[in-house]
Design an enzyme around this catalytic site. Structure first.
Site, mmCIF file in Angstrom:
data_model
loop_
_atom_site.group_PDB
_atom_site.id
_atom_site.type_symbol
_atom_site.label_atom_id
_atom_site.label_comp_id
_atom_site.label_asym_id
_atom_site.label_seq_id
_atom_site.Cartn_x
_atom_site.Cartn_y
_atom_site.Cartn_z
ATOM 1 N N SER A 170 0.802 -1.230 0.000
ATOM 2 C CA SER A 170 0.000 0.000 0.000
ATOM 3 C C SER A 170 0.839 1.286 0.000
ATOM 4 C CB SER A 170 -0.956 0.003 1.183
ATOM 5 O OG SER A 170 -1.794 -1.111 1.104
ATOM 6 N N THR B 227 -5.695 -3.484 8.247
ATOM 7 C CA THR B 227 -5.616 -4.839 7.723
ATOM 8 C C THR B 227 -5.524 -5.839 8.865
ATOM 9 O OG1 THR B 227 -4.465 -6.231 6.125
ATOM 10 C CG2 THR B 227 -3.103 -4.632 7.242
ATOM 11 N N LYS C 109 -9.434 -5.586 11.510
ATOM 12 C CA LYS C 109 -10.614 -5.084 10.791
ATOM 13 C C LYS C 109 -11.878 -5.095 11.665
ATOM 14 C CE LYS C 109 -8.908 -6.122 6.205
ATOM 15 N NZ LYS C 109 -9.122 -6.750 4.913
ATOM 16 N N THR D 212 -14.234 -24.624 10.228
ATOM 17 C CA THR D 212 -15.004 -24.643 11.471
ATOM 18 C C THR D 212 -16.466 -24.399 11.090
ATOM 19 O OG1 THR D 212 -13.075 -23.597 12.445
ATOM 20 C CG2 THR D 212 -15.063 -23.656 13.804
ATOM 21 N N LYS E 121 -19.011 -21.508 12.181
ATOM 22 C CA LYS E 121 -18.790 -20.144 11.648
ATOM 23 C C LYS E 121 -19.461 -19.987 10.277
ATOM 24 C CE LYS E 121 -14.293 -19.249 13.684
ATOM 25 N NZ LYS E 121 -12.918 -19.029 13.270
ATOM 26 N N GLY F 254 -6.392 -12.255 -6.242
ATOM 27 C CA GLY F 254 -6.932 -11.097 -5.527
ATOM 28 C C GLY F 254 -6.223 -9.776 -5.792
HETATM 29 P P1 ATR Z 1 -9.582 -13.004 7.232
HETATM 30 O O1 ATR Z 1 -9.954 -11.648 7.734
HETATM 31 O O2 ATR Z 1 -8.357 -13.014 6.348
HETATM 32 O O3 ATR Z 1 -10.711 -13.724 6.599
HETATM 33 P P2 ATR Z 1 -9.958 -14.517 9.646
HETATM 34 O O4 ATR Z 1 -11.161 -13.711 9.989
HETATM 35 O O5 ATR Z 1 -8.992 -14.895 10.708
HETATM 36 O O6 ATR Z 1 -9.105 -13.826 8.510
HETATM 37 O O7 ATR Z 1 -10.485 -15.852 8.933
HETATM 38 C C1 ATR Z 1 -9.638 -16.809 8.421
HETATM 39 C C2 ATR Z 1 -10.445 -17.802 7.595
HETATM 40 O O8 ATR Z 1 -9.546 -18.668 6.921
HETATM 41 C C3 ATR Z 1 -11.328 -18.688 8.441
HETATM 42 O O9 ATR Z 1 -12.440 -19.036 7.670
HETATM 43 C C4 ATR Z 1 -10.414 -19.905 8.672
HETATM 44 O O10 ATR Z 1 -11.095 -21.078 8.979
HETATM 45 P P3 ATR Z 1 -11.511 -21.401 10.509
HETATM 46 O O11 ATR Z 1 -12.699 -20.548 10.785
HETATM 47 O O12 ATR Z 1 -11.807 -22.836 10.511
HETATM 48 O O13 ATR Z 1 -10.312 -21.044 11.341
HETATM 49 C C5 ATR Z 1 -9.801 -20.006 7.315
HETATM 50 N N1 ATR Z 1 -8.540 -20.737 7.251
HETATM 51 C C6 ATR Z 1 -7.313 -20.284 7.602
HETATM 52 N N2 ATR Z 1 -6.386 -21.213 7.317
HETATM 53 C C7 ATR Z 1 -7.028 -22.267 6.752
HETATM 54 C C8 ATR Z 1 -6.626 -23.526 6.222
HETATM 55 N N3 ATR Z 1 -5.337 -23.880 6.222
HETATM 56 N N4 ATR Z 1 -7.569 -24.335 5.706
HETATM 57 C C9 ATR Z 1 -8.862 -23.994 5.708
HETATM 58 N N5 ATR Z 1 -9.320 -22.804 6.190
HETATM 59 C C10 ATR Z 1 -8.415 -21.967 6.703
#
Ligand code: ATR
Length: 509
Positions: free
Chosen positions: A251, A294, A298, A385, A388, A476
């Site tokens: 940025s 970031t 957020k 998960t 969620k 992205g």
């Molecule tokens: P962001 O703002 O980047 O979305 P976040 O709110 O911490 O970050 O969310 C991370 C997301 O990536 C979640 O959906 C997480 O899954 P969980 O809710 O099960 O933790 C997902 N995530 C991160 N690493 C992952 C992986 N290796 N495989 C599958 N899902 C992953």
């Protein structure tokens, strides 16, 4: 105006002069770090100021202060004396400054310096942390009116940087150099004017044999060209990006290039922060007018907002803060950045009749799902998960599931578009993460339109698999640029200058 001081850390004087020649136009002065010189070279330091042709600070840093001088104090003091000896009537041939540590009491050295117009930088270093009594320290260190006090302390947290900034404000009007060393303090080296510093030490860090003279130093060209350090005054509008760890961010490159092309008196800096509360205090002290927010703040930023857009309220995540006369306004440019990017990629006006799978249910997914709903898509949310996924889907009455066999089976009915929103596959998290593909159980048929919000690497394992199966794929990066354009408008109240777009850089993507 604060000056750029290039630290010379090569092991010979000749090599230092070579480096100085190459970077001369970016520097206002140089610091000869005589402790980095080979022993034979140290005997020849006296001629360096004349050869350098710009004001030079003589510094012989001890190892306890982060330097390389390991000999005894006697040897160090006689080297300092050698640097100050045989002073010339033409002051440009003398060292303009000498760095003398606050605990060094050699009055003959100081007298010699004063007699021939070499100013004393009275320095204090703490390589481990930031002292509690900084205002007292800054005030008491100066022994006579013409000395410049230098305090360089390690910032182990955002609070440490705040302490230094406030201490500097308490001692306004006094000539000084204040540095918060380390990653947390990087902006103390860019916003020298705001911190009340007389100069910023930087390095020719792209030279193979030059190294950072202190933790957190900025590369000299970056300081001069990217941050336009010499244009920064107290009137410069300050913007930045905050997050943690915020090790790499493109940025500053984007915003500073636009500000330069637009000839705006504005700068955009990285604000790595381990506490968003402390960062908001710093923003107030520095009169920051806009912040990009970031990971991981957020959501945590929301209590600091004085008012917010509808998107922020519904999505529950904010990535843009703008200072208004009524206080901090929070908006979310990720959402529009995402839908603009995907709709352009699909060449469609909206998502009506599109059946879409969203992988992930975190903050990024919330912006994506909000836009998909707004623009008419039918959506399945799958998350590692499961609860969620269910929670995110509920208000929109969307389908949901886990990243398991059952969930993957549901994708059969939601596969016009597949959007990967998790950090799986992203560089810089851990070595295993880059190869991870959260949809490994799913077989692409080749007709899906596939988007991954990750842009580093350009092709994640997920995108590669989709592309190999014949799908159209998009990462992205385009979304990142689009959300940044919206941020620009939010910050400045002006349309993004599209005619400059081809010249705008977005760092090393
Ligand atoms: P962001 O703002 O980047 O979305 P976040 O709110 O911490 O970050 O969310 C991370 C997301 O990536 C979640 O959906 C997480 O899954 P969980 O809710 O099960 O933790 C997902 N995530 C991160 N690493 C992952 C992986 N290796 N495989 C599958 N899902 C992953």
């Amino acid at each position: 105006m604060a000056k750029i001081c290039l630290c010379m850390t090569a092991n010979t004087l000749g090599r230092n002069l070579e480096i100085l020649e190459k970077y001369r136009k970016y520097a206002d002065m140089a610091e000869l770090r005589a402790d980095c010189l080979d022993p034979d070279e140290r005997l020849l330091i006296r001629r360096f100021p004349e050869q350098a042709g710009m004001p030079v600070i003589l510094t012989i840093r001890r190892d306890i202060d982060g330097g390389h001088f390991v000999g005894g104090e006697g040897a160090r003091i006689s080297l300092m004396a050698r640097g100050l000896a045989y002073a010339e009537a033409d002051r440009r041939r003398n060292f303009a400054y000498v760095d003398i540590e606050e605990d060094l009491n050699i009055s003959s050295l100081e007298e010699a310096a004063r007699t021939f117009g070499t100013r004393i930088i009275r320095s204090y270093h703490n390589m481990k942390g930031t002292d509690a009594d900084l205002p007292v320290k800054i005030r008491s260190m100066r022994r006579s009116g013409d000395e410049i006090v230098k305090v360089a302390v390690m910032a182990n947290s955002t609070r440490d940087v705040l302490e230094l900034l406030c201490a500097g404000k308490e001692c306004e009007g006094q000539e000084k150099i204040l540095v918060s060393m380390g990653h947390f303090g990087i902006y103390s080296r860019i916003l020298s004017e705001q911190f009340g510093s007389f100069l910023s030490y930087c390095g020719a860090l792209s030279e193979p044999d030059a190294f950072s003279a202190a933790p957190g130093q900025v590369e000299v060209r970056e300081l001069a060209n990217l941050y336009r350090f010499r244009n920064i005054t107290k009137a410069t509008k300050v913007y930045g990006v905050t997050g943690y760890p915020l090790k790499a961010t493109s940025s500053p490159s984007f915003f500073n290039t636009v500000f330069e092309l637009e000839e705006s008196n504005a700068v955009y800096v990285p604000f790595p922060a381990d506490s968003i509360t402390d960062l908001m205090e710093i923003s107030k002290e520095l009169n920051v007018e806009g912040l990009s927010v970031t990971v991981p703040y957020k959501e945590a930023i929301i209590p600091f907002l004085d008012f917010q857009s509808d998107e922020v309220r519904v999505i529950g995540a904010c990535n843009t803060l703008t200072l208004t006369p009524q206080g901090w306004l929070g908006t979310n440019t990720d959402a529009r950045g995402f839908s603009d990017s995907l709709l352009t990629f699909l060449n469609k006006p909206n998502f009506k009749r599109q059946r879409v799978t969203v992988i992930g249910a975190g903050g990024a997914a919330r912006s994506v799902v909000f836009e998909l709903h707004r623009l008419g898509a039918k959506v399945l949310i799958l998350n590692r998960t499961v609860h969620k996924a269910r929670r995110l889907a509920a208000p929109y009455k969307f389908a949901w599931g886990g990243l398991d066999e059952q969930g993957i089976e549901k994708m059969e009915k939601y596969r016009d578009i597949i959007i990967q929103t998790t950090s799986a596959g992203m560089e810089g998290i851990n070595p295993d993460n880059v190869s991870s593909d959260p949809t490994a159980m799913y077989n692409f048929c080749g007709r899906e339109e596939v988007m991954d919000l990750v842009y580093k690497p350009k092709m994640t394992a997920f995108l590669k698999r989709a592309s190999n199966a014949g799908c159209n794929v998009q990462n992205g990066y385009d979304m990142l640029i689009r959300q940044a354009r919206y941020q620009y408008t939010q910050f400045t109240g002006k349309e993004f200058p599209e005619h400059f777009f081809s010249r705008v850089q977005f760092g090393e993507i």
